[in-house]
Design an enzyme around this catalytic site. Sequence first.
Site, PDB file in Angstrom:
ATOM      1  N   THR A   6       0.890  -1.176   0.001  1.00 33.92           N
ATOM      2  CA  THR A   6      -0.266  -0.163  -0.139  1.00 33.92           C
ATOM      3  C   THR A   6       1.315   1.777   0.208  1.00 33.92           C
ATOM      4  O   THR A   6       2.010   1.664   0.848  1.00 33.92           O
ATOM      5  CB  THR A   6      -0.987  -0.117   1.475  1.00 33.92           C
ATOM      6  OG1 THR A   6      -2.370   1.205   0.814  1.00 33.92           O
ATOM      7  CG2 THR A   6      -0.806   0.148   2.553  1.00 33.92           C
ATOM      8  N   CYS A  23      -3.136   8.068   7.650  1.00 36.93           N
ATOM      9  CA  CYS A  23      -3.705   6.379   7.203  1.00 36.93           C
ATOM     10  C   CYS A  23      -2.934   5.296   8.204  1.00 36.93           C
ATOM     11  O   CYS A  23      -1.282   5.552   7.914  1.00 36.93           O
ATOM     12  CB  CYS A  23      -3.703   6.116   6.142  1.00 36.93           C
ATOM     13  SG  CYS A  23      -5.537   7.390   5.228  1.00 36.93           S
ATOM     14  N   HIS A  55      -5.963  -0.475   4.564  1.00 36.71           N
ATOM     15  CA  HIS A  55      -5.428   0.682   4.376  1.00 36.71           C
ATOM     16  C   HIS A  55      -6.394   1.118   4.773  1.00 36.71           C
ATOM     17  O   HIS A  55      -7.351   1.394   4.543  1.00 36.71           O
ATOM     18  CB  HIS A  55      -5.023   0.633   3.199  1.00 36.71           C
ATOM     19  CG  HIS A  55      -4.743   2.889   2.408  1.00 36.71           C
ATOM     20  ND1 HIS A  55      -3.698   2.962   1.684  1.00 36.71           N
ATOM     21  CD2 HIS A  55      -4.711   3.331   3.491  1.00 36.71           C
ATOM     22  CE1 HIS A  55      -3.196   4.575   2.053  1.00 36.71           C
ATOM     23  NE2 HIS A  55      -4.287   4.736   2.783  1.00 36.71           N
TER      24      HIS A  55
END
Lengths: 159, 207
Positions: free
Chosen positions: A22, A28, A45
Amino acid sequence: MEKQTIGIADMKLARTQGTLVTYALGSCIGICLWDPLLKIGALVHIMLPINMEKNRISPFKYADTGIRLTLTKMEQMGAKRSRIVAKIAGGAKMFNVPGNGSLGNIGQRNIASVHQVLRLEGIRLVKEDVGGSAARTLFFDVATGEGTVKIYGNVERKL
Amino acid sequence: MGLNKFEEINSIQIDALREIGSIGTSHAATSLSSLLGSEVRIPLPEVKILEFNKAVEELGGFETISAGIISLLSGQINGMMLALFELEVINLLLDHMMGKTVKDYSELTEIESSAIIEVGNILISTFVNALSNLTGVKITPSVPQIAIDMQGAMITVPMAAYGNQSDYIMLLGGTFLVDNKEIPCKLLLAPDVKSLNYLLYRLGIGE
């Protein structure tokens, strides 16, 4: 070896081998969940700490529903909760915005929520690379359970 | 009543926002033009309502390194403005202002970073002033902050701030043309849903 990309508010699973990646985690958090016996791995994620949506169309956007749904899917593949371990990366503060508004501490709130949900679900957090002010790209090798964190202008770090 | 989500916006409202964006960005282009001493234009700006991942890809990808300058908007509208400059743009600006260029972001000194922030600030405040004058809405931009990093992580800042009820984000902005050459400099306005409703109401096209 197969490489799968996980977008924002997204999750993917792999078994035995494969790399889950990711890109550009800011505030995040990327959560790697792994059953070392069956080598079942997942990468989620998440973007926000708690799901307060009415119809919950994006469970993987949130730490609570994202982690729980991923655990359920891993269990459906045969993983045992008692064996599953977690590694997490992200939760940075990209801009040094003055004041302590909701914007400034989203990363910290995400970290706190991920910690809490893992604890409530009985999942052991074995390693983390969180906070700070730099974006992270996270690679997760399902065969070995090893994570790699890439930061701009820096050497890669093992997770 | 108004919109609950960005994706509920209709085409008339999008056209009106594009028009506002056009005026805002053309004012910003004029400021940039006088700063650089070159002709700066901005073709018709775009208003897009995009899913998070599509928005990042549309803006040049997750891992592209950019200098991002962000300003929080408060007053009668809450939102953020983000200016994204890639190295090519930074060199163009530094060359015009200081007569030098850099090979890498890491070579930027504090003075050069401040100059870049100031350019971002000028673009953002010109845009905001135009928006404010046009709609009669009071908007106060915060002191801008800079980050040099993967732009995916910077674009998710407004997404995370307004992502609680929607998987979409509204981006209003455009790419600049300096001496007819396209430069990867992007100016984005990302309001929250409530502010978007207020803006549409002030423009007489709210619901």
